[in-house]
Design a protein around this motif. Structure first.
Motif, PDB file in Angstrom:
ATOM      1  N   ASP A   1      -6.704 -16.534  -4.684  1.00 41.88           N
ATOM      2  CA  ASP A   1      -5.687 -16.028  -3.859  1.00 41.88           C
ATOM      3  C   ASP A   1      -4.233 -16.310  -3.972  1.00 41.88           C
ATOM      4  OD1 ASP A   1      -4.274 -14.839  -1.790  1.00 41.88           O
ATOM      5  OD2 ASP A   1      -5.698 -15.491  -0.043  1.00 41.88           O
TER       6      ASP A   1
ATOM      7  N   GLU B   1       2.640 -12.455  -4.925  1.00 46.21           N
ATOM      8  CA  GLU B   1       1.493 -11.675  -4.573  1.00 46.21           C
ATOM      9  C   GLU B   1       1.328 -10.514  -5.519  1.00 46.21           C
ATOM     10  OE1 GLU B   1       2.685 -13.341  -0.679  1.00 46.21           O
ATOM     11  OE2 GLU B   1       3.706 -12.173  -2.222  1.00 46.21           O
TER      12      GLU B   1
ATOM     13  N   SER C   1      -1.806 -15.731  -2.492  1.00 48.41           N
ATOM     14  CA  SER C   1      -0.934 -15.956  -1.372  1.00 48.41           C
ATOM     15  C   SER C   1      -0.849 -17.844  -1.270  1.00 48.41           C
ATOM     16  CB  SER C   1      -1.296 -15.579  -0.129  1.00 48.41           C
ATOM     17  OG  SER C   1      -2.759 -16.004   0.236  1.00 48.41           O
TER      18      SER C   1
ATOM     19  N   GLN D   1     -11.410  -9.817  -7.253  1.00 42.38           N
ATOM     20  CA  GLN D   1     -10.758  -9.855  -6.135  1.00 42.38           C
ATOM     21  C   GLN D   1      -9.393  -9.994  -6.607  1.00 42.38           C
ATOM     22  OE1 GLN D   1     -11.738  -9.465  -3.083  1.00 42.38           O
ATOM     23  NE2 GLN D   1     -13.832  -8.769  -4.188  1.00 42.38           N
TER      24      GLN D   1
ATOM     25  N   ARG E   1      -6.353  -7.603  -4.941  1.00 46.01           N
ATOM     26  CA  ARG E   1      -5.137  -8.020  -4.141  1.00 46.01           C
ATOM     27  C   ARG E   1      -3.922  -7.605  -4.833  1.00 46.01           C
ATOM     28  NH1 ARG E   1      -8.910 -12.351  -2.835  1.00 46.01           N
ATOM     29  NH2 ARG E   1      -8.334 -13.379  -4.667  1.00 46.01           N
TER      30      ARG E   1
ATOM     31  N   SER F   1      -3.231  -3.686  -4.123  1.00 46.95           N
ATOM     32  CA  SER F   1      -2.780  -3.731  -2.820  1.00 46.95           C
ATOM     33  C   SER F   1      -1.303  -4.060  -2.708  1.00 46.95           C
ATOM     34  CB  SER F   1      -3.763  -4.391  -2.065  1.00 46.95           C
ATOM     35  OG  SER F   1      -3.347  -4.276  -0.680  1.00 46.95           O
ATOM     36  N   GLU F   2      -1.036  -5.277  -3.247  1.00 47.99           N
ATOM     37  CA  GLU F   2       0.415  -5.690  -3.059  1.00 47.99           C
ATOM     38  C   GLU F   2       1.325  -4.951  -4.020  1.00 47.99           C
ATOM     39  OE1 GLU F   2       1.799  -7.865  -1.329  1.00 47.99           O
ATOM     40  OE2 GLU F   2       0.004  -8.952  -0.451  1.00 47.99           O
TER      41      GLU F   2
END
Length: 206
Positions: free
Chosen positions: A12, A174, A14, A50, A54, A57-58
């Motif tokens: 992730d 991100e 983030s 994943q 992500r 999306s970012e």
């Protein structure tokens, strides 16, 4: 399907926000442009599922804010080759690369627009052997947000070339990605220390 392989992991991005930092610069919608770096499925499909989801999306959210603010959007992609030698050292390290069809694909609907300017590159940096610098000058832009892949390759290399051209470079934590969390972290650390400003993506055009 990619002509190269890499060991990847899910992570992730983030979790890397703590690496934000760099020069005390602020993206100005009247000065900045966005470069979406190598967001072709050929590259993205190598990532862990994943991480890919992500990232898409970012970057999509970032581009929507750019459109609302009238910030120019540019995209980069590879020049297709028929023989590895045409890619220079990239060919000996990474193979033939995407074919002409793959090189024209994009993973983001926001990039399918006549307003998006594309540069076709033949090395890691989006400035190398392209007219990216000229496109920025035509628009009166001396700041550049770089999003996409791969953080330790094209994103990092582009940030060095931007710095050499006195273009302030911004990288969203991100809205970039790499094969592994460690590689991503290395790139962000080098950028904030040497070539640009790293910050959470949501704050780039807030």
């Amino acid at each position: 399907m990619a002509t190269f392989k890499a060991e990847v992991e899910d992570y992730d991005a983030s979790d890397l926000v703590e690496l934000a930092g760099g020069p005390d610069w602020t993206p100005d919608p009247t000065r900045v442009a966005i470069l979406v770096h190598d967001m072709q499925p050929y590259y993205l499909d190598v990532l862990a599922a994943q991480v890919r989801s992500r990232l898409l999306s970012e970057v999509s959210a970032l581009l929507k804010r750019a459109v609302d603010l009238g910030v120019p959007i540019l995209g980069s992609g590879p020049r297709p080759a028929t023989e590895p030698v045409q890619r220079g050292l990239l060919g000996s390290m990474w193979g033939l690369g995407p074919d002409p069809r793959q090189a024209e694909e994009t993973a983001l609907d926001e990039l399918v627009s006549p307003d998006v300017v594309w540069v076709k590159k033949r090395s890691y940096s989006a400035f190398f052997a392209t007219d990216l610098a000229e496109e920025l000058r035509r628009r009166g832009r001396d700041q550049l947000i770089v999003a996409g892949v791969f953080a330790t390759a094209g994103v990092l290399a582009t940030s060095y070339d931007a710095f050499a051209r006195d273009i302030q470079c911004f990288v969203g934590v991100e809205s970039t990605a790499d094969y592994t969390k460690r590689q991503h972290a290395v790139a962000l650390t080098l950028i904030s220390a040497l070539t640009g400003r790293v910050q959470p993506t949501a704050s780039l055009l807030s």
